[in-house]
Write an enzyme that holds these catalytic residues in place. Structure first.
Site, mmCIF file in Angstrom:
data_model
loop_
_atom_site.group_PDB
_atom_site.id
_atom_site.type_symbol
_atom_site.label_atom_id
_atom_site.label_comp_id
_atom_site.label_asym_id
_atom_site.label_seq_id
_atom_site.Cartn_x
_atom_site.Cartn_y
_atom_site.Cartn_z
ATOM 1 N N TRP A 298 92.216 13.800 11.532
ATOM 2 C CA TRP A 298 92.552 13.743 12.962
ATOM 3 C C TRP A 298 94.000 13.276 13.000
ATOM 4 C CZ3 TRP A 298 93.874 10.024 16.725
ATOM 5 C CH2 TRP A 298 93.640 10.402 18.057
ATOM 6 N N LYS B 121 84.782 10.770 17.838
ATOM 7 C CA LYS B 121 83.587 9.975 18.119
ATOM 8 C C LYS B 121 83.840 8.490 17.947
ATOM 9 C CE LYS B 121 79.279 9.224 19.082
ATOM 10 N NZ LYS B 121 78.973 9.210 20.527
ATOM 11 N N ARG C 70 82.819 13.588 14.453
ATOM 12 C CA ARG C 70 83.767 12.491 14.682
ATOM 13 C C ARG C 70 85.063 12.973 15.322
ATOM 14 N NH1 ARG C 70 82.795 8.006 11.159
ATOM 15 N NH2 ARG C 70 85.019 7.601 11.162
ATOM 16 N N GLU D 297 80.986 6.102 34.879
ATOM 17 C CA GLU D 297 80.455 6.755 33.683
ATOM 18 C C GLU D 297 80.188 8.249 33.940
ATOM 19 O OE1 GLU D 297 80.348 6.224 30.697
ATOM 20 O OE2 GLU D 297 78.789 7.519 29.904
ATOM 21 N N ASN E 31 91.783 7.423 5.417
ATOM 22 C CA ASN E 31 91.587 7.186 6.849
ATOM 23 C C ASN E 31 92.352 5.932 7.214
ATOM 24 O OD1 ASN E 31 89.768 9.248 6.753
ATOM 25 N ND2 ASN E 31 87.955 8.007 7.195
ATOM 26 N N GLY E 32 92.932 5.901 8.400
ATOM 27 C CA GLY E 32 93.671 4.704 8.813
ATOM 28 C C GLY E 32 95.143 5.022 8.989
ATOM 29 N N LYS F 121 81.914 11.275 31.838
ATOM 30 C CA LYS F 121 81.129 12.317 31.145
ATOM 31 C C LYS F 121 81.623 13.701 31.523
ATOM 32 C CE LYS F 121 79.684 10.736 28.669
ATOM 33 N NZ LYS F 121 79.575 9.390 28.219
ATOM 34 N N HIS G 283 90.749 4.043 50.843
ATOM 35 C CA HIS G 283 92.034 3.360 50.640
ATOM 36 C C HIS G 283 93.049 4.251 49.934
ATOM 37 C CE1 HIS G 283 90.485 -0.381 52.203
ATOM 38 N NE2 HIS G 283 89.391 -0.191 51.467
ATOM 39 N N CYS H 225 89.225 10.608 11.434
ATOM 40 C CA CYS H 225 89.163 11.197 10.093
ATOM 41 C C CYS H 225 87.850 10.854 9.392
ATOM 42 C CB CYS H 225 90.300 10.656 9.247
ATOM 43 S SG CYS H 225 91.906 10.867 9.981
ATOM 44 N N GLU I 66 85.244 14.491 30.086
ATOM 45 C CA GLU I 66 85.437 14.634 28.634
ATOM 46 C C GLU I 66 84.806 15.893 28.064
ATOM 47 O OE1 GLU I 66 83.897 11.574 25.970
ATOM 48 O OE2 GLU I 66 82.285 11.149 27.361
#
Ligand code: M6R
Length: 611
Positions: A77, A606, A28, A484, A103-104, A488, A507, A2, A491
C-alpha cells in the site's frame, strides 16, 4: 495496508502457499504485489502493480515459476513512491544477494540511502524499504542474523520484515517493531505473515512477535532474540477460528456475509457475560473489582473511524447509566493534544484490528500518563490487545471486508455491558439493571429481524442510488449511528454522505438540500423522536427525499417519509444496533447497484498502521 507472507518447509508448491496467503491479505487494501524465492541458489523476484491476480498471471501463466523450500511475498500500500512495478516489494540489493519485504515506514531512509550511496551501493526504487536489503548487504560478514540486527539498529521508524538471502537459503529472518509479524508453527514447516488470516489454513499454532524481536526461522527451528542477540522466549498461542470463518461461504461479498453473521457474532460477544440475577455484566477481562470501578471518575474512549462511532454511542451509555463523566477522543488527537489524564481515569482504546497506529499511540500515551487502560479489541493477540494489559475481546470473529460492520455492533453491545457493570457498581438499582440485561440478550433477535427485511432495503437502495449527495441525521444514541451510516455509504459507494445531529442541520447544512439529496432520518422511538420529526419536516419543506428508520408500525413517521425501514420495537439503549444493521444493508445495496468494489474500496486499507 501492506501484507507479508513467507514460507519455509518441504512442500513442492511453495509459490501456491505464498499466492494463497497474499489473496487472504487482499482485504487489507493494497496496490501492488510481489514474490521472491530461491531457485538454484539465486534469488528470483516477480512483482506487478495492481491486483494479486496480475501477479498470479505473471508467475503461473507467463513464467511457470517454481520455488523450492523458501519464499517471501508482499502486498504493498504505497507510501514512498507511486504504486508501480519497480516500487513493489520484495526489494533487493544490486547483486540480488539479500531480499526483503517490509511493512511500516523508515523515517530516516533518506539519510541512510545517502550514506549507502556514498559507499557505492546502487538503489533502483523510490521506496524507503529498499534500504533494508542494502543495509544488510553492507553489514553481512557470514552471519545473516547479525547483519539483519545491525541493519535494524540503524533504522528509525516502524517495521515488520521478512528477509531471505542466497548465502543462507535455509532460513527466513523476520523482525518486528510497530508492525505485526506472526509465525505459524506447523510440522516441518513454518508460515510467517503480518496477519493470522494468511496462516490459519496451515496451522492454528502461532507465535506473535513483540516489538524488538528478531526471529531466525528454519524448517524445524525458530529462534527468537532481541536486537542485542539476547534470546527471548515467546509462547505459542492457539488461534480460535478456522479457515471457513475467513472465506465467503456462498455470499457474494464478505461485507454481506459479515452483515448476516451479526446475530451470531453478537451472541458470541454476549455469551456468558450477563448476570440476569444481579442485573449486571461479567467482564472478567476488565479485571477491576467493584471498589476499583467506583474509584473511576472519568472515562476516555479513544478510537478511529467506525470504532470511534461505537465509542460515541458509549459516551451516552456511560453518562446516562453510570453517571461517569465520559469523553471520546479521536485517537490521533488524543496522542498529540496533551490530554489531562490521571489514575482515576479509565482510558478505553477501541479497535477491531488491534493494530491501528493512532489508537495504539493513544494507548501508549494513556499508559504513560498513569491512566488505567482497558482495551476493547476484536483481533486476539493484536498489539493493542496485548499492550493494553487488560481488556475485553469482542469475539466477533475475523472481519475481512474493509467496511466494518459486525465489529461495530459487537462493540456497541459490549460497551453497553461495560456501562451496565459500571452503573451497577455505582448507583443503578438492580431492577433497572435486570431490564437492561434482558434487553441486551434480545439484540441478536432484533438484528435478525432487520436482516429479514433485506429485500425491502434493497428496493430502497435501488430507488435512490443515483443520488450523489446524502445526509444521515439522528439524535441521542442515534446521532453516532447516523455518523456511522454516512461513513458506510461513502466508503463503499463513493457517494458523498454526511452524518449530522438532526438538530444541527438548520445551522448550515440545510442549505444543501434539494430534491436530489436524500435525507436518511433515524426516527426510531427514543427520547427526542418528536424533535427529529420536526427536523424531518424542515427537510421535507426543502423538497429533500426522506428515508427513515422507525419503530415498527409508527404511522406518524411513515406518513412523513418517501421510504421507511422498520426497526423492531426495542429499548432505546439497544436501538443503535439494529438501526446500524439497516444502514449497513442500505449502503451495501447502493454500492452493489453502482457496481463498486465492495470488499476492497479504492484507497482504503483494513487496518491503518501508519499515521
Ligand atoms: O481496526 P480499527 O477498529 O482500529 O479501525 C479503525 C478504522 O480504521 C475503521 O473503523 C475504518 O473507519 C473502517 N473502514 C470503517 O468501516
Amino acid at each position: 495496508m501492506c501484507g507479508i507472507v513467507g514460507y519455509i518447509g518441504d512442500r513442492s508448491n511453495v509459490l501456491n502457499v505464498l499466492m494463497d496467503g497474499l489473496r487472504r491479505l487482499e482485504y487489507r487494501g493494497y496496490d501492488s504485489a510481489g514474490v521472491a524465492g530461491i531457485v538454484n541458489g539465486e534469488i528470483d523476484v516477480y512483482k506487478e502493480p495492481g491486483k494479486v491476480a496480475n501477479l498470479d498471471q505473471l508467475v503461473h501463466i507467463e513464467n511457470d515459476v517454481v520455488f523450492q523450500k523458501v519464499g517471501i511475498a508482499h502486498t504493498r500500500w504505497a507510501t514512498h513512491g507511486p504504486p508501480n512495478q519497480m516500487n513493489a516489494h520484495p526489494h533487493f540489493d544490486q547483486d540480488k544477494e539479500f531480499c526483503a519485504v517490509h511493512n511500516g515506514i523508515i523515517e530516516n531512509y533518506a539519510t541512510l540511502k545517502n550514506q549507502l550511496q556514498k559507499k557505492g551501493h546502487i538503489f533502483h526504487t523510490q521506496t524507503d524499504s529498499e534500504v533494508i536489503p542494502v543495509l544488510v548487504k553492507e553489514f553481512y560478514d557470514g552471519d545473516l542474523f547479525s547483519a539483519v540486527t545491525a541493519a535494524l539498529r540503524q533504522i528509525v521508524g516502524t517495521y515488520g520484515i521478512a528477509l531471505v538471502s542466497k548465502h543462507e537459503p535455509n532460513k527466513i529472518i523476520v523482525a518486528r517493531k510497530g508492525s505485526p509479524i506472526v509465525i505459524g508453527v506447523g510440522t516441518d514447516e513454518t508460515v510467517i505473515a503480518s496477519d493470522v488470516a494468511a496462516v490459519v489454513k496451515h496451522t492454528n499454532n502461532v507465535i506473535y512477535l513483540d516489538d524488538g524481536d528478531v526471529a531466525e526461522v528454519s524448517v524445524d527451528n525458530i529462534e527468537i532474540r532481541n536486537l542485542d542477540a539476547v534470546p527471548v522466549s515467546r509462547k505459542v498461542d492457539k488461534v480460535d477460528w478456522d479457515i471457513a470463518s475467513a472465506e465467503k461461504g456462498g455470499f457474494e461479498h464478505f461485507m454481506l456475509k459479515e452483515i448476516y453473521e451479526q446475530p451470531d457474532s453478537i451472541k458470541n460477544a454476549i455469551r456468558g457475560r450477563l448476570n440476569f440475577e444481579q442485573g449486571t455484566a461479567i467482564l472478567s477481562g476488565l479485571n477491576m473489582t467493584p471498589g476499583e470501578l467506583t474509584e473511576i471518575e472519568r472515562v476516555i474512549i479513544t478510537a478511529c473511524g467506525t470504532s470511534m462511532h461505537a465509542g460515541m454511542v458509549a459516551e451516552y451509555y456511560f453518562e446516562d447509566l453510570a453517571h461517569i463523566l465520559t469523553d471520546v477522543d479521536q485517537a490521533a488527537e488524543f496522542r498529540y493534544r496533551n490530554p489531562i489524564v490521571n489514575n482515576k481515569c479509565l482510558v478505553i482504546p477501541i479497535s477491531q484490528s488491534g493494530e491501528t497506529a493512532d489508537t495504539l499511540a493513544a494507548l501508549r500515551e494513556a499508559h504513560m500518563k498513569g491512566a488505567k487502560v482497558s482495551g476493547l479489541v476484536n483481533a486476539v493477540g493484536s498489539t493493542i490487545a496485548r499492550e493494553a494489559g487488560r481488556g475485553v475481546y469482542l469475539h466477533a470473529g475475523p472481519e475481512i471486508s474493509v467496511a466494518s460492520t459486525k465489529a461495530f455492533t459487537c462493540q456497541v453491545t459490549v460497551l453497553l455491558m461495560m456501562a451496565l457493570k459500571f452503573a451497577r457498581s455505582h448507583r443503578m438499582p438492580m431492577p433497572v439493571g435486570k431490564t437492561i440485561a434482558n434487553e441486551i440478550q434480545k439484540i441478536p433477535d432484533y438484528v435478525q429481524q432487520v436482516i429479514e427485511r433485506s429485500g425491502e432495503i434493497e428496493k430502497i437502495a435501488k430507488k435512490w442510488c443515483k443520488c450523489h449527495d446524502w445526509f444521515f441525521i439522528g439524535r441521542s444514541y442515534l446521532y453516532p449511528t447516523a455518523l456511522e451510516g454516512a461513513l458506510k455509504l461513502k466508503e463503499i459507494s463513493y457517494l458523498h454522505a454526511e452524518g449530522y445531529n438532526a438538530a444541527e442541520l438548520k445551522h448550515g447544512p440545510i442549505a444543501l438540500l434539494t430534491e436530489d439529496v436524500p435525507v436518511v432520518a433515524l426516527a426510531n422511538d427514543i427520547d427526542g423522536k418528536d424533535k427529529v420529526l420536526s427536523n424531518m419536516q424542515e427537510c421535507k419543506a426543502r423538497k429533500a427525499p426522506l428515508i427513515a428508520t422507525a419503530t415498527e408500525g409508527d404511522q406518524e413517521v411513515a406518513d412523513l417519509t418517501d421510504d421507511i425501514i422498520w426497526i423492531p420495537k426495542c429499548h432505546p439503549l439497544v436501538s443503535p444496533v439494529p438501526t446500524a444493521v439497516a444502514l449497513q444493508l442500505l449502503s451495501y445495496y447502493v454500492a452493489k447497484e453502482l457496481g463498486c468494489s465492495i470488499d476492497q474500496p479504492r484507497n482504503l486499507a483494513k487496518s491503518v498502521t501508519v499515521e
